[in-house]
Design a protein around this motif. Structure first.
Motif, PDB file in Angstrom:
ATOM      1  N   GLY A 278       0.795  -1.229   0.000  1.00  0.00           N
ATOM      2  CA  GLY A 278       0.000   0.000   0.000  1.00  0.00           C
ATOM      3  C   GLY A 278       0.826   1.278   0.000  1.00  0.00           C
ATOM      4  O   GLY A 278       0.299   2.358   0.269  1.00  0.00           O
ATOM      5  N   LEU A 279       2.109   1.178  -0.323  1.00  0.00           N
ATOM      6  CA  LEU A 279       2.961   2.376  -0.357  1.00  0.00           C
ATOM      7  C   LEU A 279       2.895   3.094  -1.694  1.00  0.00           C
ATOM      8  O   LEU A 279       3.145   4.296  -1.768  1.00  0.00           O
ATOM      9  CB  LEU A 279       4.419   2.012  -0.044  1.00  0.00           C
ATOM     10  N   VAL A 280       2.576   2.349  -2.766  1.00  0.00           N
ATOM     11  CA  VAL A 280       2.448   2.950  -4.090  1.00  0.00           C
ATOM     12  C   VAL A 280       1.191   2.418  -4.773  1.00  0.00           C
ATOM     13  O   VAL A 280       0.691   1.343  -4.441  1.00  0.00           O
ATOM     14  CB  VAL A 280       3.676   2.676  -5.004  1.00  0.00           C
ATOM     15  N   THR A 281       0.706   3.188  -5.717  1.00  0.00           N
ATOM     16  CA  THR A 281      -0.361   2.750  -6.605  1.00  0.00           C
ATOM     17  C   THR A 281       0.222   2.697  -8.014  1.00  0.00           C
ATOM     18  O   THR A 281       1.271   3.289  -8.278  1.00  0.00           O
ATOM     19  CB  THR A 281      -1.563   3.721  -6.596  1.00  0.00           C
ATOM     20  N   THR A 282      -0.465   1.991  -8.900  1.00  0.00           N
ATOM     21  CA  THR A 282       0.003   1.895 -10.281  1.00  0.00           C
ATOM     22  C   THR A 282      -1.087   2.330 -11.230  1.00  0.00           C
ATOM     23  O   THR A 282      -2.287   2.274 -10.909  1.00  0.00           O
ATOM     24  CB  THR A 282       0.434   0.455 -10.631  1.00  0.00           C
ATOM     25  N   GLU A 283      -0.635   2.777 -12.399  1.00  0.00           N
ATOM     26  CA  GLU A 283      -1.556   3.206 -13.450  1.00  0.00           C
ATOM     27  C   GLU A 283      -0.855   2.993 -14.789  1.00  0.00           C
ATOM     28  O   GLU A 283       0.290   3.397 -14.960  1.00  0.00           O
ATOM     29  CB  GLU A 283      -1.892   4.689 -13.268  1.00  0.00           C
ATOM     30  N   TRP A 284      -1.549   2.340 -15.715  1.00  0.00           N
ATOM     31  CA  TRP A 284      -1.010   2.184 -17.063  1.00  0.00           C
ATOM     32  C   TRP A 284      -1.354   3.420 -17.870  1.00  0.00           C
ATOM     33  O   TRP A 284      -2.492   3.876 -17.854  1.00  0.00           O
ATOM     34  CB  TRP A 284      -1.587   0.942 -17.740  1.00  0.00           C
ATOM     35  N   ARG A 285      -0.349   3.965 -18.550  1.00  0.00           N
ATOM     36  CA  ARG A 285      -0.552   5.133 -19.413  1.00  0.00           C
ATOM     37  C   ARG A 285      -0.082   4.790 -20.812  1.00  0.00           C
ATOM     38  O   ARG A 285       0.941   4.141 -20.990  1.00  0.00           O
ATOM     39  CB  ARG A 285       0.239   6.341 -18.908  1.00  0.00           C
ATOM     40  N   ALA A 286      -0.838   5.263 -21.790  1.00  0.00           N
ATOM     41  CA  ALA A 286      -0.467   5.028 -23.189  1.00  0.00           C
ATOM     42  C   ALA A 286       0.873   5.685 -23.479  1.00  0.00           C
ATOM     43  O   ALA A 286       1.185   6.762 -22.964  1.00  0.00           O
ATOM     44  CB  ALA A 286      -1.543   5.594 -24.113  1.00  0.00           C
ATOM     45  N   GLY A 287       1.672   5.012 -24.300  1.00  0.00           N
ATOM     46  CA  GLY A 287       2.971   5.561 -24.674  1.00  0.00           C
ATOM     47  C   GLY A 287       2.846   6.493 -25.865  1.00  0.00           C
ATOM     48  O   GLY A 287       1.898   6.425 -26.638  1.00  0.00           O
ATOM     49  N   ASP A 288       3.810   7.377 -26.025  1.00  0.00           N
ATOM     50  CA  ASP A 288       3.855   8.282 -27.179  1.00  0.00           C
ATOM     51  C   ASP A 288       4.476   7.532 -28.354  1.00  0.00           C
ATOM     52  O   ASP A 288       5.689   7.535 -28.531  1.00  0.00           O
ATOM     53  CB  ASP A 288       4.677   9.536 -26.866  1.00  0.00           C
ATOM     54  N   GLY A 289       3.641   6.872 -29.155  1.00  0.00           N
ATOM     55  CA  GLY A 289       4.133   6.140 -30.309  1.00  0.00           C
ATOM     56  C   GLY A 289       4.767   4.809 -29.963  1.00  0.00           C
ATOM     57  O   GLY A 289       5.362   4.169 -30.814  1.00  0.00           O
ATOM     58  N   GLY A 290       4.680   4.391 -28.726  1.00  0.00           N
ATOM     59  CA  GLY A 290       5.260   3.116 -28.310  1.00  0.00           C
ATOM     60  C   GLY A 290       4.329   2.422 -27.343  1.00  0.00           C
ATOM     61  O   GLY A 290       3.179   2.825 -27.172  1.00  0.00           O
ATOM     62  N   PRO A 291       4.840   1.391 -26.696  1.00  0.00           N
ATOM     63  CA  PRO A 291       3.986   0.678 -25.735  1.00  0.00           C
ATOM     64  C   PRO A 291       3.666   1.536 -24.521  1.00  0.00           C
ATOM     65  O   PRO A 291       4.375   2.506 -24.224  1.00  0.00           O
ATOM     66  CB  PRO A 291       4.844  -0.530 -25.337  1.00  0.00           C
TER      67      PRO A 291
END
Length: 126
Positions: A71-84
């Motif tokens: 519970g020290l960090v959260t995660t989030e997927w973000r779209a890449g700029d022209g990549g993964p």
């Protein structure tokens, strides 16, 4: 005339003892994330640019996963700029509190260590 450089010294080629890095990497990652959300490769570059040498992803990512579980960090997927896309990590309030606690502990520890190392040594048997 030499102009002072305000940038941190770069010492990427330093080979710190592995046990020192193992002991401090978690704390250093919390510090890197205290500036805002970031992804693994950027954290590695941040630490390298501040003289901690090259940190391997195989060392960093399991640590960040443990921090997420704790519970020290959260995660989030973000779209890449022209990549993964990239997985971003951000401190939670618990993570910020842990970083604050560890900062205070670290300052006390390094102060005690420095005072001990700076004491005169005695020659001969103890």
């Amino acid at each position: 005339m030499e102009v002072p450089n305000s940038a941190p010294p770069v010492a990427a080629s330093v080979d710190w003892p592995s046990d020192w890095l193992r002991a401090t990497l978690g704390f250093l990652c919390l510090r890197a994330l205290s500036a805002g959300p970031s992804y693994g490769y950027a954290i590695i570059n941040e630490l390298e640019s501040h003289g901690f040498g090259t940190i391997k992803g195989g060392t960093l990512y399991p640590l960040l996963t443990r921090y997420e579980t704790a519970g020290l960090v959260t995660t989030e997927w973000r779209a890449g700029d022209g990549g993964p896309g990239r997985k971003y990590f951000a401190l939670t309030e618990t993570g910020r509190a842990e970083f604050t606690r560890l900062s205070a502990d670290w300052l006390r520890f390094t102060d005690a260590t420095t005072r001990y190392l700076d004491r005169p040594t005695m020659e001969g048997p103890a």
